[in-house]
Write an enzyme that holds these catalytic residues in place. Structure first.
Site, PDB file in Angstrom:
ATOM      1  N   HIS A   1      29.561  21.391  55.335  1.00  0.00           N
ATOM      2  CA  HIS A   1      30.728  21.645  56.193  1.00  0.00           C
ATOM      3  C   HIS A   1      30.451  22.756  57.213  1.00  0.00           C
ATOM      4  O   HIS A   1      29.594  23.616  57.002  1.00  0.00           O
ATOM      5  CB  HIS A   1      31.939  22.027  55.331  1.00  0.00           C
ATOM      6  CG  HIS A   1      31.733  23.303  54.564  1.00  0.00           C
ATOM      7  ND1 HIS A   1      31.889  24.547  55.124  1.00  0.00           N
ATOM      8  CD2 HIS A   1      31.355  23.505  53.286  1.00  0.00           C
ATOM      9  CE1 HIS A   1      31.617  25.460  54.218  1.00  0.00           C
ATOM     10  NE2 HIS A   1      31.287  24.865  53.093  1.00  0.00           N
TER      11      HIS A   1
ATOM     12  N   ARG B   1      37.564  21.823  53.709  1.00  0.00           N
ATOM     13  CA  ARG B   1      36.539  22.148  54.708  1.00  0.00           C
ATOM     14  C   ARG B   1      35.511  21.026  54.853  1.00  0.00           C
ATOM     15  O   ARG B   1      35.031  20.764  55.955  1.00  0.00           O
ATOM     16  CB  ARG B   1      35.880  23.501  54.393  1.00  0.00           C
ATOM     17  CG  ARG B   1      35.220  23.639  53.025  1.00  0.00           C
ATOM     18  CD  ARG B   1      34.967  25.102  52.730  1.00  0.00           C
ATOM     19  NE  ARG B   1      34.188  25.391  51.523  1.00  0.00           N
ATOM     20  CZ  ARG B   1      34.676  25.504  50.308  1.00  0.00           C
ATOM     21  NH1 ARG B   1      35.974  25.288  50.091  1.00  0.00           N
ATOM     22  NH2 ARG B   1      33.903  25.828  49.277  1.00  0.00           N
TER      23      ARG B   1
ATOM     24  N   GLU C   1      32.094  22.232  45.888  1.00  0.00           N
ATOM     25  CA  GLU C   1      31.163  23.367  45.847  1.00  0.00           C
ATOM     26  C   GLU C   1      30.970  23.826  44.405  1.00  0.00           C
ATOM     27  O   GLU C   1      31.805  23.558  43.538  1.00  0.00           O
ATOM     28  CB  GLU C   1      31.722  24.508  46.717  1.00  0.00           C
ATOM     29  CG  GLU C   1      30.865  25.765  46.806  1.00  0.00           C
ATOM     30  CD  GLU C   1      29.429  25.512  47.268  1.00  0.00           C
ATOM     31  OE1 GLU C   1      28.678  24.821  46.536  1.00  0.00           O
ATOM     32  OE2 GLU C   1      29.043  26.021  48.329  1.00  0.00           O
TER      33      GLU C   1
ATOM     34  N   HIS D   1      28.996  20.589  50.412  1.00  0.00           N
ATOM     35  CA  HIS D   1      28.928  22.053  50.390  1.00  0.00           C
ATOM     36  C   HIS D   1      27.501  22.557  50.173  1.00  0.00           C
ATOM     37  O   HIS D   1      26.667  21.832  49.629  1.00  0.00           O
ATOM     38  CB  HIS D   1      29.827  22.550  49.259  1.00  0.00           C
ATOM     39  CG  HIS D   1      31.226  22.054  49.394  1.00  0.00           C
ATOM     40  ND1 HIS D   1      32.221  22.785  49.994  1.00  0.00           N
ATOM     41  CD2 HIS D   1      31.781  20.863  49.057  1.00  0.00           C
ATOM     42  CE1 HIS D   1      33.333  22.076  50.010  1.00  0.00           C
ATOM     43  NE2 HIS D   1      33.102  20.908  49.449  1.00  0.00           N
TER      44      HIS D   1
END
Ligand SMILES: O=C(O)[C@H](O)COP(=O)(O)O
Length: 207
Positions: free
Chosen positions: A11, A62, A89, A159
């Site tokens: 991202h 995100r 993440e 991520h």
């Protein structure tokens, strides 16, 4: 010929990347720069002639926003998108929300580096990279890889550490060498896989 294309993109910059905070499973938005990086990921892929058949992303905004913006630039806003928590993440546990410099001042540079980059030392209450591999790899093997091997062109927006977990396997890193494999925000990494699922070629648009 079957294409077997897999593109991974981290991202764009998030509000918490900008504030230098451990983020993990927290859900901050992209910054203006992050939006720009996401758009640029899409325009770069488009300029190189890439199009996709399916995309995967995490449950966090995100990564989802980055994907939406990149797909817009690719002219593929209606692409099927699969969202799954497996691509989230790495969970930063008790460090989530803390400033990375404050953490270094409190626990020391070395300890914080071990928490951030070692393979198997988890941050307090959180996931190590090894734990992250244990949840992202089964998802990759059962959901993403079969699509690639069937010839679908696959884009994954996720991520830094959930992608490093996949990259560890794809690029055959050791617990030592993965410590140095960094992933720039918004920079696509383009893999072509062989029929046996190993990597034929890799191009990291960051470098
Ligand atoms: O979760 C975070 O804080 C970042 O996205 C990645 O953090 P790191 O650079 O410490 O791995």
């Amino acid at each position: 010929m079957t294409e077997r294309l897999l593109v991974l993109v981290r991202h764009g910059q998030s509000e918490w990347n900008l504030k230098n905070l451990f983020t993990g499973w927290r859900d901050p938005d992209l910054t203006a720069l992050g939006v720009e990086e996401a758009l640029k990921a899409g325009t770069r892929l488009k300029a190189e002639g890439y199009q996709f058949d399916i995309a995967f992303t995490s449950n966090l905004s995100r990564a989802q926003k980055t994907l939406t913006l990149a797909l817009g630039e690719l002219g593929q806003s209606d692409l099927p998108v699969v969202k799954d928590i497996a691509l989230n993440e790495r969970d930063y546990g008790d460090l989530s929300g803390l400033n990375k410099d404050d953490a270094r001042a409190r626990w020391g540079e070395e300890q914080v580096h071990v928490w951030r980059r070692s393979y198997d030392v988890p941050p307090p209450g959180g996931e190590s990279l090894k734990d992250t591999v244990a949840r992202t790899l089964p998802y990759y093997v059962t959901e993403i890889l079969p699509k690639v091997l069937q010839g679908n062109r696959v884009l994954v927006a996720a991520h830094g550490n959930s992608l490093r977990a996949l990259i560890m396997v794809l690029e055959k890193h050791t617990p030592e060498s993965i410590m140095k494999r960094e992933l720039a925000t918004g920079a696509p990494v383009i893999y072509r896989l062989k029929a046996d699922s190993t990597v034929e070629s890799v191009v990291d648009l960051a470098g």
